[in-house]
Design an enzyme around this catalytic site. Structure first.
Site, PDB file in Angstrom:
ATOM      1  N   ARG A 101      -5.410  17.702   6.777  1.00 39.57           N
ATOM      2  CA  ARG A 101      -4.124  17.503   7.441  1.00 39.57           C
ATOM      3  C   ARG A 101      -3.453  18.831   7.766  1.00 39.57           C
ATOM      4  NH1 ARG A 101      -1.369  12.140   7.557  1.00 39.57           N
ATOM      5  NH2 ARG A 101      -2.957  10.809   6.666  1.00 39.57           N
ATOM      6  N   ARG A 123       0.847  -1.199   0.000  1.00 38.05           N
ATOM      7  CA  ARG A 123       0.000   0.000   0.000  1.00 38.05           C
ATOM      8  C   ARG A 123       0.877   1.242   0.000  1.00 38.05           C
ATOM      9  NH1 ARG A 123      -1.674   2.705   5.047  1.00 38.05           N
ATOM     10  NH2 ARG A 123      -3.381   4.146   4.674  1.00 38.05           N
ATOM     11  N   THR A 139      -5.326  -1.442  10.388  1.00 40.86           N
ATOM     12  CA  THR A 139      -4.853  -0.466  11.382  1.00 40.86           C
ATOM     13  C   THR A 139      -4.756  -1.007  12.804  1.00 40.86           C
ATOM     14  OG1 THR A 139      -5.775   1.286   9.999  1.00 40.86           O
ATOM     15  CG2 THR A 139      -5.096   1.906  12.206  1.00 40.86           C
ATOM     16  N   LYS A 162     -12.779   2.727   1.504  1.00 43.63           N
ATOM     17  CA  LYS A 162     -12.377   2.752   2.918  1.00 43.63           C
ATOM     18  C   LYS A 162     -13.500   3.358   3.734  1.00 43.63           C
ATOM     19  CE  LYS A 162      -8.194   4.119   3.858  1.00 43.63           C
ATOM     20  NZ  LYS A 162      -7.194   5.214   3.904  1.00 43.63           N
TER      21      LYS A 162
HETATM   22  N1  LIG Z   1       5.878   7.424   2.207  1.00 46.65           N
HETATM   23  C1  LIG Z   1       6.146   7.840   3.438  1.00 46.65           C
HETATM   24  N2  LIG Z   1       7.188   8.668   3.656  1.00 46.65           N
HETATM   25  C2  LIG Z   1       7.474   9.106   4.876  1.00 46.65           C
HETATM   26  N3  LIG Z   1       6.784   8.787   5.988  1.00 46.65           N
HETATM   27  C3  LIG Z   1       5.733   7.997   5.845  1.00 46.65           C
HETATM   28  C4  LIG Z   1       5.348   7.474   4.555  1.00 46.65           C
HETATM   29  N4  LIG Z   1       4.251   6.737   4.715  1.00 46.65           N
HETATM   30  C5  LIG Z   1       3.967   6.777   6.013  1.00 46.65           C
HETATM   31  N5  LIG Z   1       4.860   7.524   6.714  1.00 46.65           N
HETATM   32  C6  LIG Z   1       4.901   7.752   8.156  1.00 46.65           C
HETATM   33  O1  LIG Z   1       4.383   6.596   8.832  1.00 46.65           O
HETATM   34  C7  LIG Z   1       3.295   6.948   9.681  1.00 46.65           C
HETATM   35  C8  LIG Z   1       2.263   5.840   9.693  1.00 46.65           C
HETATM   36  O2  LIG Z   1       1.854   5.508   8.385  1.00 46.65           O
HETATM   37  P1  LIG Z   1       0.343   5.442   7.946  1.00 46.65           P
HETATM   38  O3  LIG Z   1       0.313   5.050   6.524  1.00 46.65           O
HETATM   39  O4  LIG Z   1      -0.398   4.618   8.917  1.00 46.65           O
HETATM   40  O5  LIG Z   1      -0.094   6.971   7.990  1.00 46.65           O
HETATM   41  P2  LIG Z   1      -1.104   7.849   8.829  1.00 46.65           P
HETATM   42  O6  LIG Z   1      -1.082   9.157   8.169  1.00 46.65           O
HETATM   43  O7  LIG Z   1      -0.756   7.785  10.265  1.00 46.65           O
HETATM   44  O8  LIG Z   1      -2.462   7.124   8.703  1.00 46.65           O
HETATM   45  P3  LIG Z   1      -3.614   6.999   7.637  1.00 46.65           P
HETATM   46  O9  LIG Z   1      -3.500   5.578   7.195  1.00 46.65           O
HETATM   47  O10 LIG Z   1      -4.817   7.299   8.429  1.00 46.65           O
HETATM   48  O11 LIG Z   1      -3.405   7.962   6.516  1.00 46.65           O
HETATM   49  C9  LIG Z   1       2.772   8.258   9.114  1.00 46.65           C
HETATM   50  O12 LIG Z   1       2.158   9.040  10.068  1.00 46.65           O
HETATM   51  C10 LIG Z   1       4.051   8.919   8.578  1.00 46.65           C
HETATM   52  O13 LIG Z   1       4.699   9.636   9.591  1.00 46.65           O
HETATM   53  C1  LIG Z   2      -6.011   2.883   7.062  1.00 47.37           C
HETATM   54  C2  LIG Z   2      -6.656   4.123   7.478  1.00 47.37           C
HETATM   55  O1  LIG Z   2      -6.715   5.067   6.723  1.00 47.37           O
HETATM   56  C3  LIG Z   2      -7.279   4.179   8.784  1.00 47.37           C
HETATM   57  O2  LIG Z   2      -7.314   3.165   9.493  1.00 47.37           O
HETATM   58  O3  LIG Z   2      -7.799   5.246   9.137  1.00 47.37           O
END
Ligand SMILES: Nc1ncnc2c1ncn2[C@@H]1O[C@H](COP(=O)(O)OP(=O)(O)OP(=O)(O)O)[C@@H](O)[C@H]1O
Ligand SMILES: CC(=O)C(=O)O
Length: 477
Positions: free
Chosen positions: A79, A38, A285, A227
């Protein structure tokens, strides 16, 4: 089936980030059995996106294991902006969220602030409302608002980092379902031939249809993952399940937008509804959250993963565990281990099948009934567009894996999402019988079937120059 069963039924999705985007780590994760990668577009720029997609494809090719790529576009998500360094919010502190380049000019010097990517935030939110930041870890109360800023008081403090997600529980956010940023991101994904687009904060079937129209317009065959993350999605669950190609129970946001004690019930209801409509479903998650820091999960996390497997979800998903966690490989290995163990002992009775509308699905149902009756049998199917494999997976055979052969590498990647389906690419012969024979030879050469094994073959066969739907039972010689 034995514990050394080569086929894990539950699929593993992991999110790519700095902890996992190297070639060496990708190779290790694919070898450990990851099925889908993902990309979270909240954190990805287009250059990185293109680079890592090409890297994933190259590593897949080298290992002979094609994985799926899912681009998670952020939809109507709010954000905070980038910060040079995290701001440590203090209890009771007055803090501004600014839009349209508002503060600092607008805020007195002693009030700290951060920009937000949504200009109408100041219109949608009322004085007295709650603003939650970073998965609800930080809580603020709105004291006042004007054209360019929301002035808040910090109720629950914490460190505020870059690009933190803002939730406004109960507030109807006036953002389009599929934003301009989503369009730009998806266009890059389509150019790079991604396999799935996951749309965040789907609120109704119409949101899914909008994305579907965009994909069709750009001639993309990517599958749509809806989602569900807030109350409107729960209210419109049935129409969303019908409209999408797969559903993701995005528990991170759901657990903030809805009272958290409702979350287990929502998950159960969503998974059951997907099963009843024959839609694949992903549980996402915090599955191994403590493993971001520690090499072993908590007992509660192990049980949570097991629960998703017992519920017969198609996939479990990792986020922070593999983007920034210290033990990404161990997390995938842990999911693999828990899923295999739970699957080996799961002897719950077969679930009622989804509504069988066509003769073909009724025939496939009979193949699954037969497979459930024959220990150590395997189902073989041949699929050009995925219909056979999807229908069989939706029928949730109790033990038999679904070995799905397709001439299309794109379809092979998409079939990775489906519970119990092991997809293989193979050119089809001039007649169904030749294709079946080739598949059996292929499986024997790989050591995946042995003499005496029962094969239930669901495919069309040629009979007096006519193709007819058929289910055959063969014993491997
Ligand atoms: N491509 C990336 N580059 C840098 N940091 C990343 C990247 N993807 C994720 N992260 C870091 O990892 C953390 C957790 O990843 P996740 O994909 O769960 O993001 P999230 O923003 O917390 O959640 P959501 O899935 O709700 O968007 C993020 O908050 C971010 O700090
Ligand atoms: C994956 C994601 O976006 C969430 O759990 O909120």
């Amino acid at each position: 089936m034995s514990a050394d069963n080569p086929f894990r039924r539950t699929k593993i999705i992991f999110t790519l980030g700095p902890a996992t985007d190297s070639e060496a780590m990708l190779e290790a994760l694919f070898r450990a059995g990851a099925d889908i990668v993902r990309l979270n577009m909240a954190h990805a720029n287009h250059e990185w996106t293109r680079t890592v997609i090409r890297r994933i494809r190259a590593v897949s090719l080298r290992l002979g294991r094609e994985v799926g790529i899912m681009m998670d576009i952020k939809g109507p998500e709010i954000r905070t902006g980038d910060l040079a360094a995290p701001i440590e919010l203090r209890p009771g502190e007055i803090f501004d969220f600014t839009v349209r380049g508002g503060a600092p000019g607008d805020s007195p010097e002693e009030v700290r602030s951060v920009g937000v990517n949504y200009a109408d935030l100041v219109k949608d939110v009322a004085v007295g409302d709650t603003v939650l930041v970073d998965n609800g870890l930080i809580r603020l109360e709105v004291l006042a608002r004007n054209e360019t800023r929301l002035r808040c008081r910090v109720l629950i403090p914490g460190p505020l980092g870059s690009r933190r997600h803002i939730n406004l529980p109960g507030v109807k956010v006036n953002l389009p379902a599929f934003t301009d940023k989503d369009r730009r991101d998806t266009a890059v994904g389509i150019e790079e031939n991604i396999d799935f687009v996951a749309l965040s904060f789907v609120r109704s079937a119409a949101d899914v249809e909008e994305l579907r129209a965009f994909l069709a317009e750009h001639k993309s065959h990517a599958r749509i993952v809806a989602k569900i993350e807030d109350r409107s999605a729960i209210d419109n669950l049935a129409e969303i399940v019908r409209a999408c190609d797969a559903l993701m129970v995005a528990r991170g946001d759901l657990g903030i937008e809805c009272p958290f004690e409702e979350l287990p019930g929502i998950q159960r209801r969503a998974v059951r509804m997907c099963l009843s409509y024959g839609r694949p479903v992903i549980v996402a998650t915090h599955m191994l959250e403590s493993m971001i820091q520690q090499p072993v999960p908590t007992r509660a996390e192990i049980t949570d993963v097991a629960n998703a497997v017992y519920e017969r979800s198609d996939c479990v998903m990792l986020s922070g565990e593999t983007t920034v966690g210290k033990y990404p490989l161990e997390c995938v290995q842990m999911l693999d281990r828990i899923a295999r163990r739970v699957e080996a002992e799961d002897d719950a009775p077969a679930a009622p099948p989804p509504e069988l509308t066509s003769e073909k699905t009724k025939l496939l149902h009979s193949a699954v009934v037969l497979a459930n009756d024959l220990p150590d049998s395997r189902i073989l199917t041949f699929t050009r567009y995925g219909f056979m494999a999807r229908s069989l997976a939706a029928l949730r055979p109790q033990r038999a894996p679904i070995l799905a052969f397709t001439p299309s590498i794109e379809l092979q990647r998409q079939l990775r999402l489906l519970r119990g389906v092991e997809p293989y690419v193979m050119p089809f012969g001039s007649e169904p019988d030749i294709t079946i024979e080739n598949a059996i030879v292929f499986l024997r050469n790989k050591g995946l079937i042995a003499p005496g094994d029962k094969l239930i073959i669901a495919t069309d066969i040629l009979s007096q120059d006519r193709l007819i739907d058929a289910v055959q039972l063969r014993t491997v010689r």
